[in-house]
Design a protein around this motif. Sequence first.
Motif, short mmCIF file in Angstrom:
data_model
loop_
_atom_site.label_atom_id
_atom_site.label_comp_id
_atom_site.label_asym_id
_atom_site.label_seq_id
_atom_site.Cartn_x
_atom_site.Cartn_y
_atom_site.Cartn_z
N ALA A 279 0.86 -1.17 0.15
CA ALA A 279 -0.13 -0.12 0.00
C ALA A 279 0.71 1.36 -0.07
O ALA A 279 2.05 1.19 0.29
N VAL A 338 -7.49 -4.22 5.25
CA VAL A 338 -7.82 -3.10 4.21
C VAL A 338 -8.35 -1.80 4.97
O VAL A 338 -7.91 -0.52 4.99
N GLN A 339 -9.31 -2.01 5.89
CA GLN A 339 -10.03 -1.23 6.71
C GLN A 339 -9.00 -0.35 7.40
O GLN A 339 -9.23 0.86 7.86
N ARG A 342 -6.70 2.18 5.30
CA ARG A 342 -7.55 3.11 5.21
C ARG A 342 -7.70 4.18 6.18
O ARG A 342 -7.50 5.26 6.17
N SER A 347 -3.55 3.86 0.85
CA SER A 347 -4.48 4.04 -0.50
C SER A 347 -3.63 2.81 -1.50
O SER A 347 -2.41 2.55 -1.39
#
Length: 374
Positions: A279, A338-339, A342, A347
């Motif tokens: 990421a 993922v949560q 973020r 991103s």
Amino acid sequence: MLAANPPKCPFFLTHSLPLSSSPSPSFKITCSAAAEERSEIRLGLPSKGRMAADTLDLLKDCQLSVKHVNPRQYVAKIPELSNLEVWFQRPKDIVRKLMSGDLDLGIAGLDTVSEYGQGSEDLIIVHDALGFGECHLSLAIPKYGIFENINSLNELAQMPQWTREKPLRVATGFTYLGPKFVKENGLDHVSFSTADGALEAAPAMGIADAILDLVSSGITLKENNLKEIEGGVVLRSQAVLVASKRSLLKMKSALETTHEILERLEAHLKAEGQYTVVANMRGNSAQEVAERVLSQPSLAGLQGPTISTVYCKRDGQIQADYYAIVICVPKKALYKSVQQLRAIGGSGVLYSPLTYIFDEETPRWSELLAKLGL
């Protein structure tokens, strides 16, 4: 169930094993001199059934595909291991031939190794959890009659019905592990009979009071009105990689090949269900980004995140506004990661499954060397 389980058929061939005698009829293992004379290493693999298919699948996943040109032949090759021969055998024969020196390595169920190896000091478990063939060897009794309220091994042992003249009758194919288990647990007045057939039918037919058999899902026991009891599990089993201690000490090439097989197995099994996560994240420094990532419990990775600078070209100038984060997460934690990414400004999150995770050195290799005294 693993291959040591007796084949299912409606007929029983039994003979009684008195508990006072040795746990299993003794047989002589003739040690072969071939292991010291030959140059090739021999790996025994299960020849039939689910165990055989799962073994070949695991080796293929480790880039050790078995080339079996003629399915009628019992010998094959693994191209990546040029000095190794694969011999397809029944699991119990794999164990016996390891002890006789006719095989150097083998894959079989722990139940088979324990039953037919009978505590042999020449057998060494190289890898004890290959991830398939899971089952357990367990004592099972009827749900009805005098056993209706019996739910533990202790309660079974204390039943007044069992005497020297009328012992608890147990049908099993495990004539070494069964008597060994009852002796270690202090059960008196037990007799064993060997049975080739569907053991679950033995109590209903009046052939036995209880059975000792392999259990995977437990459905077959339930369908035959049988139940497991607390303290009645003899052994928890799955596929293992086992070796002849004599071969590993006498043949340097056998030890080297074992090391390579073990490393491939460990790397693949450790990577199973793991994903690489990449990421991008804005930050003033790698240290600041690392602190944000490590503040989230699902983003720690195996040893911590790898953080590197991402260079972008804006208005003709090279700028470093972003950092790339690389971590490893288990499949079950993918969406949660993922949560959390973020939430801290991540991103462009990318995921890819891992194939291998090679450690600096596998702990099982160190354990093997210690067992060999090296």
